[in-house]
Design an enzyme around this catalytic site. Structure first.
Site, PDB file in Angstrom:
ATOM      1  N   ASN A   2       0.862  -1.180   0.000  1.00  0.00           N
ATOM      2  CA  ASN A   2       0.000   0.000   0.000  1.00  0.00           C
ATOM      3  C   ASN A   2       0.900   1.231   0.000  1.00  0.00           C
ATOM      4  O   ASN A   2       1.517   1.545   1.004  1.00  0.00           O
ATOM      5  CB  ASN A   2      -0.896  -0.031   1.253  1.00  0.00           C
ATOM      6  CG  ASN A   2      -1.752   1.217   1.376  1.00  0.00           C
ATOM      7  OD1 ASN A   2      -1.806   2.039   0.463  1.00  0.00           O
ATOM      8  ND2 ASN A   2      -2.419   1.350   2.514  1.00  0.00           N
ATOM      9  N   GLU A  33      -6.656   4.471   7.949  1.00  0.00           N
ATOM     10  CA  GLU A  33      -6.444   5.900   7.680  1.00  0.00           C
ATOM     11  C   GLU A  33      -7.696   6.518   7.063  1.00  0.00           C
ATOM     12  O   GLU A  33      -8.001   7.683   7.297  1.00  0.00           O
ATOM     13  CB  GLU A  33      -5.196   6.080   6.791  1.00  0.00           C
ATOM     14  CG  GLU A  33      -3.934   5.827   7.609  1.00  0.00           C
ATOM     15  CD  GLU A  33      -2.765   5.263   6.834  1.00  0.00           C
ATOM     16  OE1 GLU A  33      -2.759   5.316   5.595  1.00  0.00           O
ATOM     17  OE2 GLU A  33      -1.832   4.746   7.500  1.00  0.00           O
TER      18      GLU A  33
HETATM   19  P1  13P Z   1       3.306   0.360   7.559  1.00  0.00           P
HETATM   20  O1  13P Z   1       3.832  -0.925   6.969  1.00  0.00           O
HETATM   21  O2  13P Z   1       4.031   1.572   7.057  1.00  0.00           O
HETATM   22  O3  13P Z   1       3.222   0.277   9.051  1.00  0.00           O
HETATM   23  O4  13P Z   1       1.797   0.526   7.014  1.00  0.00           O
HETATM   24  C1  13P Z   1       0.914  -0.535   7.121  1.00  0.00           C
HETATM   25  C2  13P Z   1      -0.316  -0.231   6.385  1.00  0.00           C
HETATM   26  O5  13P Z   1      -1.093   0.629   6.776  1.00  0.00           O
HETATM   27  C3  13P Z   1      -0.567  -0.947   5.133  1.00  0.00           C
HETATM   28  O6  13P Z   1      -1.860  -0.723   4.669  1.00  0.00           O
END
Ligand code: 13P
Length: 257
Positions: free
Chosen positions: A13, A101
């Protein structure tokens, strides 16, 4: 519950990172590095503006492209939104839905997750539906209640055929972008809970075939421990997916025996 073999999925992502040129460069660098990864599905999720560039760069490789969100209506006066059909038209095969998010900053709720999941399935996309508790929810002992609410709110009401096509990502909010990865045991407990929930809401067979990804500070140096857990079927990777070598190292983590 009969145990099914579930094919691993490693999805990156990219969030709000990468221009078109950067997307092209990243996918072009990634393709040869993951060319031997026959054991898993490899997915990248660029921002909307870089989807076509990523799709073009991925042509001829096994890398599939995902949207990071969508709106459930087919078309209309919905400024700023993108439909499932538009993602398909741009070359996407997957779409992330209900990322924490989106829930935290953009008002995503379980009901909109449900509508988006339905719309994605109708268009032939594979939804990657995200669930996960905040630190406060974990510390107050509410993890299972939160997962239960998000799972039922987003997914109950899908037909068995629809449910068989989705992926679930367990992403504890406190582990996202913090460097504080869930221990393999914490992740496995949550995955086990989600699989039991899938069995009670749908069926034991569908639950056994469901692929559940873990997300939250997945890095090349912690992927092996996570993937050693029986209930973890892959990863949704944020920061470490922005670099071809680190994402390839996660993809190329050997399968458990
Ligand atoms: P990180 O791997 O940067 O912690 O992000 C995880 C995430 O939200 C993937 O969708």
């Amino acid at each position: 519950m009969t145990r099914q073999t579930r094919r691993r999925v490693i999805a990156g992502n990219w969030k709000m990172y990468k221009t078109q040129a950067e997307a092209r460069a990243l996918v072009s660098a990634l393709a040869p590095l993951v060319a031997q990864a026959a054991h898993c599905d490899v997915v990248v999720a660029p921002p909307f503006t870089a989807i076509v560039a990523a799709v073009e760069a991925a042509r001829g490789s096994s890398i599939a492209v995902s949207g990071q969100d969508l709106f459930w209506e087919k078309e209309g006066a919905f400024t700023g939104e993108v439909s499932a059909a538009m993602l398909v038209d741009a070359g996407c095969r997957y779409v992330i839905i209900g990322h924490s998010e989106r829930r935290q900053f953009f008002g995503e709720i379980d009901d909109s997750v449900h509508k988006k999941t339905k719309a994605a399935l109708v268009a032939g996309l594979i939804p990657i539906v995200c669930v996960g508790e905040t630190l406060q929810e974990r510390e107050s002992g509410a993890t299972e209640a939160v997962l239960d609410r998000q799972f039922r709110g987003g997914l109950a009401g899908l037909t068995p055929g629809e449910f068989s096509r989705i992926l679930v990502a367990y992403e504890p909010v406190w582990a996202i972008g913090t460097g504080r990865v869930a221990t393999p045991e914490q992740a496995a407990a949550a995955h086990g809970f989600l699989r039991e929930l899938a069995a009670s809401v749908f069926s034991a067979e569908l639950a056994s075939a469901l692929r559940i990804l873990y997300g939250g500070s997945v890095k090349p140096d912690n992927i092996a421990g996570l993937m050693a857990q029986e209930g973890l079927d892959g990863a949704l990777v944020g920061g470490a997916s922005l670099d071809a070598k680190s994402f390839a190292a996660i993809v190329n983590c050997p399968t458990r025996k």
